[in-house]
Write a protein that holds these residues in place. Structure first.
Motif, short mmCIF file in Angstrom:
data_model
loop_
_atom_site.label_atom_id
_atom_site.label_comp_id
_atom_site.label_asym_id
_atom_site.label_seq_id
_atom_site.Cartn_x
_atom_site.Cartn_y
_atom_site.Cartn_z
N GLU A 244 -6.70 7.09 0.50
CA GLU A 244 -7.36 8.40 0.39
C GLU A 244 -8.86 8.24 0.48
OE1 GLU A 244 -4.87 10.89 -2.73
OE2 GLU A 244 -5.27 8.85 -3.47
N GLY B 37 0.68 0.63 -8.72
CA GLY B 37 -0.20 1.52 -9.47
C GLY B 37 -1.65 1.07 -9.45
N SER B 38 -1.92 -0.14 -8.99
CA SER B 38 -3.31 -0.62 -8.90
C SER B 38 -4.06 0.19 -7.86
CB SER B 38 -3.34 -2.10 -8.50
OG SER B 38 -2.72 -2.89 -9.46
N LYS B 39 -5.36 0.44 -8.13
CA LYS B 39 -6.20 1.18 -7.21
C LYS B 39 -7.42 0.35 -6.88
CE LYS B 39 -4.81 5.81 -8.39
NZ LYS B 39 -5.23 7.19 -8.35
N TYR B 40 -7.84 0.42 -5.62
CA TYR B 40 -9.03 -0.27 -5.16
C TYR B 40 -9.92 0.74 -4.44
CZ TYR B 40 -6.35 -4.50 -6.05
OH TYR B 40 -5.62 -5.48 -6.65
N ILE C 175 0.84 -1.19 0.00
CA ILE C 175 0.00 0.00 0.00
C ILE C 175 0.88 1.24 0.00
CG2 ILE C 175 -1.70 1.34 1.30
CD1 ILE C 175 -2.87 -1.33 2.26
N GLU C 176 0.66 2.09 -0.99
CA GLU C 176 1.40 3.35 -1.08
C GLU C 176 0.63 4.48 -0.39
OE1 GLU C 176 3.02 6.46 -4.48
OE2 GLU C 176 2.58 4.39 -5.03
N LYS C 177 -0.69 4.55 -0.64
CA LYS C 177 -1.49 5.58 0.01
C LYS C 177 -2.94 5.15 0.12
CE LYS C 177 -1.85 8.24 -4.27
NZ LYS C 177 -1.61 9.53 -4.89
N THR D 129 -4.24 2.91 -3.05
CA THR D 129 -3.32 2.84 -4.18
C THR D 129 -2.12 2.01 -3.77
OG1 THR D 129 -4.00 5.05 -4.89
CG2 THR D 129 -1.96 4.17 -5.84
N LEU D 130 -1.79 1.02 -4.60
CA LEU D 130 -0.63 0.17 -4.32
C LEU D 130 0.61 0.71 -5.01
CD1 LEU D 130 -2.22 -3.39 -4.76
CD2 LEU D 130 -2.16 -1.93 -2.73
N THR D 131 1.77 0.22 -4.59
CA THR D 131 3.03 0.63 -5.21
C THR D 131 3.10 0.20 -6.67
OG1 THR D 131 4.11 -1.36 -4.39
CG2 THR D 131 4.31 0.63 -3.04
N THR E 24 -10.11 5.02 -1.24
CA THR E 24 -9.35 4.52 -2.38
C THR E 24 -7.96 4.14 -1.90
OG1 THR E 24 -10.57 5.98 -3.86
CG2 THR E 24 -8.51 5.05 -4.70
#
Length: 73
Positions: A23, A35-38, A19-21, A31-33, A29
């Motif tokens: 929000e 670039g995938s978003k959930y 997990i990068e961030k 965002t993974l390192t 939301t």
């Protein structure tokens, strides 16, 4: 790994190490390192709590330097 709920109500597990961030737009939301978003139903505070619990369970937060402690006992 943390358990997350998609907008359609299905649950899945996510490796919190990637997990990068996290929000809130207002949907949470992740965002993974990679670039995938959930976009998930879980509130941002709950996701953050699960991430911290996961880090503690794998002792990622056990290093006193990561915790911000000056002197190691």
């Amino acid at each position: 790994m943390i358990q997350i709920t998609r907008l359609n109500g299905t649950t899945f597990t996510l490796n919190a190490l990637y997990i990068e961030k996290v929000e809130s737009f207002p949907d949470t939301t992740i965002t993974l390192t990679t670039g995938s978003k959930y976009v998930v139903l879980d509130p941002i505070d709950e996701v953050n709590r699960r991430i911290i619990e996961f880090y503690q369970s794998v002792q990622l937060l056990s290093n006193p330097h990561i915790r911000g402690e000056e002197d190691e006992e």
